[in-house]
Motif scaffolding. Structure first.
Motif, PDB file in Angstrom:
ATOM      1  N   VAL A  94       0.875  -1.182   0.000  1.00  0.00           N
ATOM      2  CA  VAL A  94       0.000   0.000   0.000  1.00  0.00           C
ATOM      3  C   VAL A  94       0.909   1.228   0.000  1.00  0.00           C
ATOM      4  O   VAL A  94       1.762   1.364   0.878  1.00  0.00           O
ATOM      5  N   ALA A  95       0.738   2.099  -0.992  1.00  0.00           N
ATOM      6  CA  ALA A  95       1.564   3.313  -1.066  1.00  0.00           C
ATOM      7  C   ALA A  95       0.678   4.533  -0.895  1.00  0.00           C
ATOM      8  O   ALA A  95      -0.128   4.847  -1.768  1.00  0.00           O
ATOM      9  N   ALA A  96       0.811   5.188   0.247  1.00  0.00           N
ATOM     10  CA  ALA A  96       0.030   6.398   0.516  1.00  0.00           C
ATOM     11  C   ALA A  96       0.614   7.084   1.739  1.00  0.00           C
ATOM     12  O   ALA A  96       1.155   6.412   2.622  1.00  0.00           O
ATOM     13  N   PRO A  97       0.519   8.408   1.828  1.00  0.00           N
ATOM     14  CA  PRO A  97       0.991   9.081   3.044  1.00  0.00           C
ATOM     15  C   PRO A  97       0.175   8.618   4.249  1.00  0.00           C
ATOM     16  O   PRO A  97      -1.020   8.345   4.116  1.00  0.00           O
ATOM     17  N   LEU A  98       0.824   8.552   5.413  1.00  0.00           N
ATOM     18  CA  LEU A  98       0.104   8.081   6.608  1.00  0.00           C
ATOM     19  C   LEU A  98      -1.085   8.980   6.943  1.00  0.00           C
ATOM     20  O   LEU A  98      -2.094   8.524   7.469  1.00  0.00           O
ATOM     21  N   GLU A  99      -0.968  10.255   6.613  1.00  0.00           N
ATOM     22  CA  GLU A  99      -2.077  11.166   6.942  1.00  0.00           C
ATOM     23  C   GLU A  99      -3.342  10.819   6.168  1.00  0.00           C
ATOM     24  O   GLU A  99      -4.454  11.031   6.653  1.00  0.00           O
ATOM     25  N   THR A 100      -3.166  10.287   4.964  1.00  0.00           N
ATOM     26  CA  THR A 100      -4.347  10.112   4.108  1.00  0.00           C
ATOM     27  C   THR A 100      -4.707   8.660   3.829  1.00  0.00           C
ATOM     28  O   THR A 100      -5.762   8.404   3.260  1.00  0.00           O
ATOM     29  N   VAL A 101      -3.825   7.740   4.198  1.00  0.00           N
ATOM     30  CA  VAL A 101      -4.151   6.331   3.901  1.00  0.00           C
ATOM     31  C   VAL A 101      -5.417   5.949   4.676  1.00  0.00           C
ATOM     32  O   VAL A 101      -5.594   6.342   5.835  1.00  0.00           O
ATOM     33  N   SER A 102      -6.316   5.224   4.012  1.00  0.00           N
ATOM     34  CA  SER A 102      -7.538   4.846   4.745  1.00  0.00           C
ATOM     35  C   SER A 102      -7.187   3.733   5.724  1.00  0.00           C
ATOM     36  O   SER A 102      -6.304   2.912   5.463  1.00  0.00           O
ATOM     37  N   LEU A 103      -7.910   3.717   6.844  1.00  0.00           N
ATOM     38  CA  LEU A 103      -7.674   2.648   7.827  1.00  0.00           C
ATOM     39  C   LEU A 103      -7.941   1.294   7.195  1.00  0.00           C
ATOM     40  O   LEU A 103      -7.276   0.303   7.497  1.00  0.00           O
ATOM     41  N   SER A 207      -8.137  15.493  -0.581  1.00  0.00           N
ATOM     42  CA  SER A 207      -8.590  16.853  -0.874  1.00  0.00           C
ATOM     43  C   SER A 207      -7.547  17.506  -1.794  1.00  0.00           C
ATOM     44  O   SER A 207      -6.397  17.065  -1.825  1.00  0.00           O
ATOM     45  N   PRO A 208      -7.930  18.587  -2.518  1.00  0.00           N
ATOM     46  CA  PRO A 208      -6.952  19.270  -3.378  1.00  0.00           C
ATOM     47  C   PRO A 208      -5.739  19.739  -2.569  1.00  0.00           C
ATOM     48  O   PRO A 208      -4.606  19.644  -3.036  1.00  0.00           O
ATOM     49  N   GLU A 209      -5.968  20.187  -1.306  1.00  0.00           N
ATOM     50  CA  GLU A 209      -4.817  20.649  -0.483  1.00  0.00           C
ATOM     51  C   GLU A 209      -3.898  19.472  -0.166  1.00  0.00           C
ATOM     52  O   GLU A 209      -2.679  19.581  -0.245  1.00  0.00           O
ATOM     53  N   GLY A 210      -4.504  18.356   0.198  1.00  0.00           N
ATOM     54  CA  GLY A 210      -3.721  17.161   0.533  1.00  0.00           C
ATOM     55  C   GLY A 210      -2.915  16.713  -0.670  1.00  0.00           C
ATOM     56  O   GLY A 210      -1.728  16.372  -0.552  1.00  0.00           O
ATOM     57  N   ARG A 211      -3.568  16.727  -1.819  1.00  0.00           N
ATOM     58  CA  ARG A 211      -2.890  16.287  -3.037  1.00  0.00           C
ATOM     59  C   ARG A 211      -1.676  17.191  -3.306  1.00  0.00           C
ATOM     60  O   ARG A 211      -0.603  16.719  -3.637  1.00  0.00           O
ATOM     61  N   ALA A 212      -1.875  18.507  -3.120  1.00  0.00           N
ATOM     62  CA  ALA A 212      -0.773  19.449  -3.357  1.00  0.00           C
ATOM     63  C   ALA A 212       0.344  19.224  -2.337  1.00  0.00           C
ATOM     64  O   ALA A 212       1.534  19.238  -2.679  1.00  0.00           O
ATOM     65  N   ARG A 213      -0.054  18.982  -1.073  1.00  0.00           N
ATOM     66  CA  ARG A 213       0.942  18.815   0.002  1.00  0.00           C
ATOM     67  C   ARG A 213       1.857  17.626  -0.278  1.00  0.00           C
ATOM     68  O   ARG A 213       3.042  17.670  -0.009  1.00  0.00           O
ATOM     69  N   TYR A 214       1.265  16.559  -0.826  1.00  0.00           N
ATOM     70  CA  TYR A 214       2.046  15.338  -1.007  1.00  0.00           C
ATOM     71  C   TYR A 214       2.440  15.097  -2.470  1.00  0.00           C
ATOM     72  O   TYR A 214       2.872  13.998  -2.816  1.00  0.00           O
ATOM     73  N   ALA A 215       2.290  16.144  -3.302  1.00  0.00           N
ATOM     74  CA  ALA A 215       2.512  15.948  -4.738  1.00  0.00           C
ATOM     75  C   ALA A 215       3.945  15.485  -5.034  1.00  0.00           C
ATOM     76  O   ALA A 215       4.160  14.565  -5.834  1.00  0.00           O
ATOM     77  N   ASP A 216       4.942  16.118  -4.388  1.00  0.00           N
ATOM     78  CA  ASP A 216       6.332  15.757  -4.671  1.00  0.00           C
ATOM     79  C   ASP A 216       6.622  14.315  -4.255  1.00  0.00           C
ATOM     80  O   ASP A 216       7.239  13.553  -4.998  1.00  0.00           O
ATOM     81  N   LEU A 217       6.154  13.985  -3.055  1.00  0.00           N
ATOM     82  CA  LEU A 217       6.378  12.613  -2.563  1.00  0.00           C
ATOM     83  C   LEU A 217       5.730  11.593  -3.485  1.00  0.00           C
ATOM     84  O   LEU A 217       6.330  10.579  -3.838  1.00  0.00           O
ATOM     85  N   THR A 218       4.487  11.900  -3.881  1.00  0.00           N
ATOM     86  CA  THR A 218       3.743  10.967  -4.736  1.00  0.00           C
ATOM     87  C   THR A 218       4.467  10.766  -6.052  1.00  0.00           C
ATOM     88  O   THR A 218       4.654   9.632  -6.501  1.00  0.00           O
ATOM     89  N   SER A 219       4.919  11.868  -6.653  1.00  0.00           N
ATOM     90  CA  SER A 219       5.557  11.689  -7.966  1.00  0.00           C
ATOM     91  C   SER A 219       6.930  11.036  -7.824  1.00  0.00           C
ATOM     92  O   SER A 219       7.340  10.267  -8.684  1.00  0.00           O
TER      93      SER A 219
END
Ligand SMILES: NC(=O)c1ccc[n+]([C@@H]2O[C@H](COP(=O)([O-])OP(=O)(O)OC[C@H]3O[C@@H](n4cnc5c(N)ncnc54)[C@H](OP(=O)(O)O)[C@@H]3O)[C@@H](O)[C@H]2O)c1
Length: 293
Positions: A94-103, A207-219
């Motif tokens: 599972v690849a996702a930031p801990l803040e946003t990964v679903s439980l 959310s759009p803010e979350g996506r922006a916050r983690y954009a660098d990590l995601t890419s």
């Protein structure tokens, strides 16, 4: 023991490391039970294997299914005959930031990589005891020694596999059962494409803010997972270590595989802040490269 033909269960044999293990064990003359979730995967593997080879339906998250798979093996082995070893390979990432990964996604990560491994081990141990001395080979990861951003759920599951392997090794050693842990770095298998598909659906729910916050990590992670010239090894390299762990007179407790895994293991010795700086610089470099057309 190296010359003996063994009977081995490999979980998650449909692709990648599990497939390489099942096929290479079969080609070396061993008897393989290959756990798969879809019959078509089993038939495809069987068509490339000897008539000793047998696929069995095995979803490691399904308690009744695991019981049934053990019954099937018991029946195929015959009264009083056991299994020489198990390769606990089935896994997802599972690849996702801990803040946003679903439980739910985090729990599923553990259902497969941790509870699935435990469930299979508990159910096959009685069969392994019938064919002493037995072998248990757990497929861990360098991610079980060093955590990475975006892979918190996966790393947590592999840290758990490290602890479980160490504990189990101590608990069953008295009976002659050996436990080995395989710790590869990047291996070229479909796991990363599969995990990127799941990562995209997590991203879509951010959310759009979350996506922006983690954009660098995601890419950065996406680039690392899918770039054709990324460092790594073929699944057959891992399979060689697995065969050693199953057949050598003195198997190792740990097999660290790949140059990237060895480097990351060394970096782990640095103070945390230095280590973090190196990882963050690498993420920034990857993100910058990912932005280039
Ligand atoms: N590739 C790497 O870079 C790397 C590095 C270190 C460690 N590992 C570990 O190596 C192991 C194998 O991964 P891989 O890279 O070979 O990936 P893969 O090609 O995706 O193989 C994963 C296998 O696990 C199976 N699986 C998934 N969920 C399952 C479930 N609930 N029950 C039973 N089987 C299930 C998959 O079956 P389906 O086809 O049915 O989904 C597949 O056969 C994993 O434990 C992984 O964490 C991989």
């Amino acid at each position: 023991m190296a010359f003996l033909k063994r009977t081995i269960l490999v979980t998650g044999s449909s692709t990648g490391i599990g497939e390489a293990c099942a096929l290479s064990l079969d080609r070396s003359g061993h008897r393989v039970f290959a756990g798969v979730r879809r019959p078509e995967d089993g038939e495809r593997l069987a068509s490339q294997s000897s008539n000793r080879f047998r696929w069995i339906a095995l979803d490691v998250t399904d308690e009744a299914g695991v019981r049934e798979a053990v019954r099937t093996m018991r029946h195929a082995l015959g009264e009083g005959r056991g299994l020489d070893g198990v390769v606990n390979n089935a896994g997802i990432a599972v690849a996702a930031p801990l803040e946003t990964v679903s439980l739910e996604a985090f729990q599923h990560q553990f259902e497969v990589n941790v509870f699935g491994l435990l469930r299979v081990t508990q159910h096959v141990l009685p069969l392994i005891r019938l064919a002493p001395p037995g072998r248990i080979v757990n497929i861990g990861s360098i991610a079980g020694r060093v955590a990475s951003p975006m892979l918190g759920a996966y790393c947590a599951s592999k840290f758990a596999v490290e602890a479980m392997s160490d504990t189990l090794r101590l608990e069953v050693k008295g009976e002659g059962i050996q436990v080995s842990l395989i710790e590869p770095g990047v291996v070229f298998t479909p796991i990363w494409e599969k995990s990127m598909a799941a990562a995209e659906s997590n991203e879509a729910q951010m959310s759009p803010e979350g996506r922006a916050r983690y954009a660098d990590l995601t890419s950065a992670v996406r680039r690392l997972a899918t770039h054709p010239r990324r460092p790594g090894v073929a699944p057959e390299v891992v399979a060689r270590a697995v065969v050693h762990a199953l057949t050598a007179t003195h198997p190792r407790t740990r097999y660290l595989i790949g140059r990237d895994a060895r480097i990351r293991n060394l970096l782990r010795l640095l103070p945390d802040r230095w280590h973090d700086r190196i990882v963050q610089a690498a993420v920034a470099r990857l993100a910058a490269r990912a932005k280039k057309p």
